[in-house]
Design a protein around this motif. Structure first.
Motif, short mmCIF file in Angstrom:
data_model
loop_
_atom_site.label_atom_id
_atom_site.label_comp_id
_atom_site.label_asym_id
_atom_site.label_seq_id
_atom_site.Cartn_x
_atom_site.Cartn_y
_atom_site.Cartn_z
N THR A 170 0.65 -1.50 0.07
CA THR A 170 -0.16 -0.01 0.00
C THR A 170 0.74 1.12 -0.01
OG1 THR A 170 -0.11 -0.09 2.46
CG2 THR A 170 -1.90 -1.14 1.05
N GLY A 171 2.36 1.31 -0.27
CA GLY A 171 3.12 2.19 -0.19
C GLY A 171 3.89 2.54 0.83
N THR A 172 4.94 3.08 0.94
CA THR A 172 5.96 3.29 1.99
C THR A 172 5.37 4.31 2.70
OG1 THR A 172 7.86 2.52 1.17
CG2 THR A 172 8.13 3.92 2.89
N ASP A 173 4.72 5.55 2.17
CA ASP A 173 4.41 6.82 2.81
C ASP A 173 2.93 7.00 2.97
OD1 ASP A 173 7.34 7.48 2.99
OD2 ASP A 173 7.17 8.06 0.99
N THR A 174 2.18 6.06 2.57
CA THR A 174 0.68 6.37 2.39
C THR A 174 0.30 6.42 3.99
OG1 THR A 174 0.66 4.68 0.51
CG2 THR A 174 -1.48 5.16 1.81
N MET A 175 -0.89 7.28 4.21
CA MET A 175 -1.28 7.53 5.48
C MET A 175 -2.28 6.18 5.84
SD MET A 175 -0.01 10.25 6.76
CE MET A 175 1.44 9.68 6.12
N THR A 176 -2.59 6.11 7.14
CA THR A 176 -3.61 5.04 7.65
C THR A 176 -4.87 4.84 6.85
OG1 THR A 176 -4.45 6.60 9.41
CG2 THR A 176 -2.70 4.89 9.92
N GLY A 177 -5.58 6.19 6.61
CA GLY A 177 -6.77 5.94 5.85
C GLY A 177 -6.59 5.59 4.24
N GLY A 178 -5.39 6.20 3.70
CA GLY A 178 -4.88 5.55 2.65
C GLY A 178 -4.65 4.18 2.32
N ARG A 179 -4.16 3.62 3.17
CA ARG A 179 -3.66 1.91 3.25
C ARG A 179 -5.28 1.26 3.12
NH1 ARG A 179 1.62 1.56 3.88
NH2 ARG A 179 2.59 3.08 5.11
N LEU A 180 -6.01 1.98 4.14
CA LEU A 180 -7.42 1.11 4.08
C LEU A 180 -7.96 1.24 2.71
CD1 LEU A 180 -9.52 -0.54 5.35
CD2 LEU A 180 -10.34 1.62 6.32
N LYS A 181 -8.18 2.10 2.12
CA LYS A 181 -8.47 2.28 0.84
C LYS A 181 -7.99 1.61 -0.26
CE LYS A 181 -11.39 5.15 -1.95
NZ LYS A 181 -12.73 5.48 -1.77
N ALA A 182 -6.73 1.52 -0.27
CA ALA A 182 -5.83 0.83 -0.81
C ALA A 182 -6.19 -0.81 -1.17
CB ALA A 182 -4.19 0.99 -0.85
N VAL A 183 -6.82 -1.17 0.07
CA VAL A 183 -7.17 -2.82 -0.18
C VAL A 183 -8.74 -2.80 -0.45
CG1 VAL A 183 -5.37 -3.27 1.42
CG2 VAL A 183 -7.80 -3.05 2.33
N ALA A 184 -9.29 -1.78 -0.89
CA ALA A 184 -10.65 -1.90 -0.96
C ALA A 184 -11.12 -3.08 -1.79
CB ALA A 184 -11.38 -0.53 -1.68
N GLU A 185 -10.48 -3.29 -3.17
CA GLU A 185 -10.92 -4.33 -3.95
C GLU A 185 -10.72 -5.78 -3.44
OE1 GLU A 185 -7.56 -5.29 -6.75
OE2 GLU A 185 -6.99 -3.32 -6.05
N HIS A 186 -10.11 -5.81 -2.17
CA HIS A 186 -9.92 -7.19 -1.75
C HIS A 186 -10.88 -7.42 -0.59
CE1 HIS A 186 -6.04 -8.00 -3.68
NE2 HIS A 186 -5.95 -6.70 -3.50
N LEU A 187 -12.05 -6.45 -0.29
CA LEU A 187 -12.87 -6.63 0.63
C LEU A 187 -14.38 -7.10 0.02
CD1 LEU A 187 -12.05 -3.61 2.92
CD2 LEU A 187 -11.17 -5.97 3.18
N ARG A 188 -14.97 -7.85 0.73
CA ARG A 188 -16.20 -7.96 0.57
C ARG A 188 -17.39 -6.80 0.41
NH1 ARG A 188 -15.22 -12.27 4.02
NH2 ARG A 188 -14.39 -14.03 2.76
#
Length: 255
Positions: free
Chosen positions: A100-118
């Motif tokens: 999800t990137g080295t410098d991505t913020m906490t919310g950004g990391r969650l958004k980055a995995v959205a495609e893997h969530l039901r």
């Protein structure tokens, strides 16, 4: 049900420990704290994990790719180019590891995995550096009963210093590290509806400052109070404390 775990931060306050590995791979009792967190969820029947990687994320990938080597005895026959696993220990886990990137913020990391969530069910969300004896099943029931977008776990921070008890001018007793000052803080164990992902704009979004505040203002955030054990691993002192607790039986161990 799925659990998303943030595992991409630098963990600078752990010094030498995180110079060579990501913070969630720092070991307590010979196992990464990430493993302890996953065992907590697994004890409640949640075995599908999505892990948000960042700093030295390849080490987490290697750990799970070679899980048997880390948890079993092996015989390696170099002459036959073969390996036999003895007393292998497995877990009923499905683990999706996402850069999800080295410098991505906490919310950004969650958004980055959205495609893997039901898209049709809530999911758990937590940090990769804290343990608790939290009843995840009770928290899920609490979340469903309220029908809001997000549930946050409210905890009293662990005390850092001992306290004196007075009778007028006389010290009559010592209280060993009382919890906090009566205020409750974010304990880091969330249950979220998929709709919360719409509140995250991009990589720079900070979950705690942006999305959570928006949820609170809109009345969509409810607090599940946890009065039991809770301990983050922010510093080397915290790690040493957790190691000591592990040797004493580990109050977060529910498996």
């Amino acid at each position: 049900m799925q659990t998303v775990i943030l595992a991409g931060g630098l963990g600078t306050r752990l010094g030498e420990e995180t110079a060579v590995r990501p913070k969630p791979m720092v070991e307590i009792g010979g196992m990464p704290i990430l493993w302890h967190i996953m065992k907590i969820y697994s004890a409640h029947g949640i075995n599908d994990f999505v892990i948000c990687l960042g700093y030295k994320g390849y080490l987490i990938k290697e750990y799970f790719a070679n899980y048997f080597l880390h948890t079993a005895d092996v015989t390696v026959d170099l002459s036959k180019n073969s390996m036999e696993v003895h007393r292998g220990r497995s877990e009923p886990w499905r683990v999706t590891l996402v850069d999800t990137g080295t410098d991505t913020m906490t919310g950004g990391r969650l958004k980055a995995v959205a495609e893997h969530l039901r898209k049709d069910s809530p999911f758990c969300f937590t940090y990769g550096d804290g343990v608790a004896d939290i009843d995840i099943s009770a928290q899920l029931a609490f979340h469903r009963s309220h029908g809001h977008q997000a549930t946050i776990t409210a905890v009293a921070p662990p005390g850092r210093f001992g306290a004196l008890e007075f009778d007028r001018d006389h010290v009559c007793a010592f209280q060993e590290k009382p919890a906090g000052d009566g205020g409750l803080i974010n304990g880091g164990f969330f249950i979220l509806e998929p709709s919360v992902l719409d509140l995250i704009e991009g990589p720079e979004t900070i979950w705690e400052r942006d999305a959570l505040e928006t949820l609170a203002k809109s009345g969509e955030l409810v607090g599940f109070r946890h009065d039991g054990f809770w301990q983050p691993m922010d510093t080397l002192r915290d790690k040493i404390h957790l190691e000591e607790l592990w040797e004493q039986g580990a109050p977060w161990k529910c498996w």
